[in-house]
Each structure stands twice: as structure tokens, then as C-alpha cells.
Design a protein around this motif. Structure first.
Motif, PDB file in Angstrom:
ATOM      1  N   ALA A  32       0.439  -8.026 -16.164  1.00 38.64           N
ATOM      2  CA  ALA A  32       0.068  -8.817 -17.334  1.00 38.64           C
ATOM      3  C   ALA A  32       1.322  -9.312 -18.049  1.00 38.64           C
ATOM      4  N   THR A  33       1.196 -10.477 -18.646  1.00 44.11           N
ATOM      5  CA  THR A  33       2.293 -11.066 -19.412  1.00 44.11           C
ATOM      6  C   THR A  33       1.971 -10.928 -20.891  1.00 44.11           C
ATOM      7  N   TYR A  34       2.830 -10.228 -21.627  1.00 43.27           N
ATOM      8  CA  TYR A  34       2.564  -9.925 -23.026  1.00 43.27           C
ATOM      9  C   TYR A  34       3.277 -10.902 -23.950  1.00 43.27           C
ATOM     10  N   GLU A  35       2.618 -11.211 -25.056  1.00 50.02           N
ATOM     11  CA  GLU A  35       3.209 -12.078 -26.073  1.00 50.02           C
ATOM     12  C   GLU A  35       4.119 -11.244 -26.981  1.00 50.02           C
ATOM     13  N   SER A  36       4.937 -11.968 -27.700  1.00 50.33           N
ATOM     14  CA  SER A  36       5.860 -11.307 -28.627  1.00 50.33           C
ATOM     15  C   SER A  36       5.086 -10.444 -29.622  1.00 50.33           C
ATOM     16  N   GLY A  37       5.534  -9.219 -29.777  1.00 49.61           N
ATOM     17  CA  GLY A  37       4.889  -8.301 -30.700  1.00 49.61           C
ATOM     18  C   GLY A  37       3.895  -7.363 -30.042  1.00 49.61           C
ATOM     19  N   PHE A  38       3.630  -7.568 -28.762  1.00 47.39           N
ATOM     20  CA  PHE A  38       2.695  -6.714 -28.030  1.00 47.39           C
ATOM     21  C   PHE A  38       3.409  -6.139 -26.815  1.00 47.39           C
ATOM     22  N   VAL A  39       3.212  -4.832 -26.565  1.00 43.89           N
ATOM     23  CA  VAL A  39       3.897  -4.178 -25.460  1.00 43.89           C
ATOM     24  C   VAL A  39       2.910  -3.430 -24.592  1.00 43.89           C
ATOM     25  N   ILE A  40       3.304  -3.245 -23.346  1.00 40.97           N
ATOM     26  CA  ILE A  40       2.417  -2.632 -22.365  1.00 40.97           C
ATOM     27  C   ILE A  40       2.070  -1.192 -22.719  1.00 40.97           C
ATOM     28  N   ASP A  41       2.996  -0.456 -23.301  1.00 39.87           N
ATOM     29  CA  ASP A  41       2.719   0.936 -23.634  1.00 39.87           C
ATOM     30  C   ASP A  41       1.604   1.057 -24.662  1.00 39.87           C
ATOM     31  N   LYS A  42       1.505   0.093 -25.535  1.00 35.14           N
ATOM     32  CA  LYS A  42       0.494   0.117 -26.591  1.00 35.14           C
ATOM     33  C   LYS A  42      -0.824  -0.506 -26.100  1.00 35.14           C
ATOM     34  N   PHE A  43      -0.723  -1.551 -25.279  1.00 36.78           N
ATOM     35  CA  PHE A  43      -1.902  -2.284 -24.823  1.00 36.78           C
ATOM     36  C   PHE A  43      -1.891  -2.435 -23.302  1.00 36.78           C
ATOM     37  N   PRO A  44      -1.985  -1.334 -22.559  1.00 37.97           N
ATOM     38  CA  PRO A  44      -2.022  -1.475 -21.098  1.00 37.97           C
ATOM     39  C   PRO A  44      -3.259  -2.238 -20.643  1.00 37.97           C
ATOM     40  N   ILE A  45      -3.071  -3.066 -19.646  1.00 37.26           N
ATOM     41  CA  ILE A  45      -4.126  -3.948 -19.140  1.00 37.26           C
ATOM     42  C   ILE A  45      -4.264  -3.738 -17.643  1.00 37.26           C
ATOM     43  N   SER A  46      -5.503  -3.716 -17.175  1.00 32.05           N
ATOM     44  CA  SER A  46      -5.746  -3.703 -15.737  1.00 32.05           C
ATOM     45  C   SER A  46      -6.503  -4.957 -15.351  1.00 32.05           C
ATOM     46  N   ARG A  47      -6.283  -5.415 -14.134  1.00 37.68           N
ATOM     47  CA  ARG A  47      -7.000  -6.597 -13.611  1.00 37.68           C
ATOM     48  C   ARG A  47      -7.229  -6.334 -12.126  1.00 37.68           C
ATOM     49  N   PRO A  48      -8.191  -5.478 -11.823  1.00 41.03           N
ATOM     50  CA  PRO A  48      -8.359  -5.053 -10.432  1.00 41.03           C
ATOM     51  C   PRO A  48      -8.968  -6.115  -9.519  1.00 41.03           C
ATOM     52  N   ASN A  49      -9.704  -7.067 -10.088  1.00 46.10           N
ATOM     53  CA  ASN A  49     -10.299  -8.124  -9.258  1.00 46.10           C
ATOM     54  C   ASN A  49     -10.505  -9.373 -10.107  1.00 46.10           C
ATOM     55  N   LEU A  50     -11.132 -10.376  -9.529  1.00 52.75           N
ATOM     56  CA  LEU A  50     -11.227 -11.683 -10.182  1.00 52.75           C
ATOM     57  C   LEU A  50     -12.363 -11.775 -11.200  1.00 52.75           C
ATOM     58  N   THR A  51     -13.135 -10.709 -11.380  1.00 54.66           N
ATOM     59  CA  THR A  51     -14.240 -10.761 -12.335  1.00 54.66           C
ATOM     60  C   THR A  51     -14.145  -9.698 -13.429  1.00 54.66           C
ATOM     61  N   PHE A  52     -13.086  -8.927 -13.464  1.00 55.14           N
ATOM     62  CA  PHE A  52     -13.050  -7.767 -14.352  1.00 55.14           C
ATOM     63  C   PHE A  52     -11.644  -7.505 -14.858  1.00 55.14           C
TER      64      PHE A  52
END
Lengths: 111, 113
Positions: free
Chosen positions: B55-75
């Protein structure tokens, strides 16, 4: 991100009148603009969009006007109905394809 | 267009805990986005989540605080970690099934006590 703001935070109109919601943007390189409607408890709903090579675009009861000279965008709603009561957001797309939202205008339709 | 659902629709959580929000779309889409909408305010992009990449995070947001998963194209999932009352917001996912047009889910209303 870009600065996308609205001139009027609230707007009240009589049912049947026309509504005009305004928006200013700061990035002259933005080439795509969208208006969204957000009703209470729901996500934003796409209303209408316009590309920077156009000045005007019409939909069903809605018209979007784009003035690139002064970086101004407006949404006109004809014959406003109670169901139009919502918060309206303008959004611009930057060169990196990200969408930036304005602060929102709450439209209240008075029966 | 696309039909998007989010779970949970709302939650009340204790400070210091984490919450994972799920976003499901009815068609395969490459681009998914997560936004935050603080009370009475506009939407702020947290990150872009494309399948097959980080995932690509915007300024002010970090992966440790907002981890994101994208396991497939619908979820996709967004986790709000180690929550504080300042994290109380509506969290929205959106998708872009065709060029330029983004469609939004109904949002998850989070209250942190």
C-alpha cells in the motif's frame, strides 16, 4: 495535498428553487473534478464530473461549471427537492491521480 | 458502478486496542483506497491499496498505525492499531473500476473511548 475549499459551509433553499454550491481549488494542473453527495450515515455518492477541457457539463437536474481562470467550480441543482438535502463535496484529481476533497457544504431544503 | 460493503458498520473500542475493517466489492478492481472522515469534516486519503503491491500511504499516515491488506481484487482490510480517541472517525473504502470515477462504501463509524 492540494487546497480544495468551499465558499459557503451551509446553504438553505426553498423546495423548488435552484441551488448553487461553489468550490475553489488551488492546483491549476488538476484536470478532473467531481461532485459528491453524502447523506447522513452513508458514503459519498458520485453526482457528476467534469474534465478541465470543458467549461460546463449537464446531468439530470444538475450542472457543473468550471472556470479555470479563477480556479472555481460550481454545482447547480435545478428545482431542489427535499431528497437533495445532504453534504456536497467537490474533489479534484492531481497529477499523481489522487483525489482531494473540499471541506463540504451542507444543503438544507426547506419544504 | 460498483457495490461496496464494509464491516463492521460501526464499533466502539477501548483505547489501546486495534480494529480491522473489511471492504468487499462486487467486482474485480485494481485500485482500492482508504479514507478517513473525522466528525464534521471532509475526506482525507489514508492510502492506496493495489493488489500485488504494498500500500502507498499519504503524508501523515504510516503502515505501523494503519496496516492494510489486499489479498485479491475484490477485498481489502484496514487495521487501526493502538487506538486513541483521536482515531474516532468514519473510515471509508473506495474503488475505481473505470478511469477516474471512484465509488465509496458506506463507511465504518469508529468511536474510541
Amino acid at each position: 495535498g492540494e487546497s480544495v475549499g468551499l465558499h459557503l459551509p451551509t446553504l438553505s433553499v426553498q423546495e423548488g428553487d435552484n441551488s448553487i454550491i461553489n468550490c475553489a481549488y488551488s492546483n491549476s494542473a488538476s484536470d478532473y473534478f467531481i461532485w459528491y453527495k453524502q447523506e447522513s450515515g452513508k458514503g459519498p455518492q458520485f453526482i457528476i464530473d467534469i474534465r478541465s477541457n470543458m467549461d460546463k457539463r449537464q446531468g439530470q437536474r444538475v450542472t457543473v461549471l468550471l472556470n479555470k481562470t479563477v480556479k472555481h467550480l460550481s454545482l447547480q441543482i435545478a428545482a431542489t427537492q427535499p431528497g437533495d438535502s445532504a453534504v456536497y463535496f467537490c474533489a479534484e484529481r492531481d497529477g499523481a491521480n489522487n483525489l482531494f476533497f473540499g471541506t463540504g457544504t451542507r444543503l438544507t431544503v426547506i419544504p | 458502478s460498483a457495490v461496496i460493503s464494509q464491516k463492521p458498520s460501526r464499533d466502539i473500542c477501548q483505547r489501546g486496542t486495534s480494529l480491522t475493517i473489511q471492504c468487499q466489492v462486487d467486482s474485480q478492481v485494481t485500485m482500492m483506497f482508504w479514507y478517513r472522515q473525522q466528525p464534521g469534516q471532509s475526506l482525507t486519503l489514508i492510502a492506496t491499496a493495489n493488489q500485488g503491491s504494498e500500500a502507498t500511504y499519504e503524508s501523515g499516515f504510516v503502515i505501523d498505525k494503519f496496516p492494510i491488506s489486499r489479498p485479491n481484487l475484490t477485498f481489502s482490510t484496514l487495521t487501526v492499531s493502538n487506538m486513541s480517541p483521536e482515531d474516532s472517525s468514519i473510515y471509508l473504502c473506495s474503488v475505481e473500476p473505470t478511469t477516474d470515477t471512484q465509488y465509496f462504501g458506506p463507511g465504518t463509524r469508529l468511536t474510541v473511548l
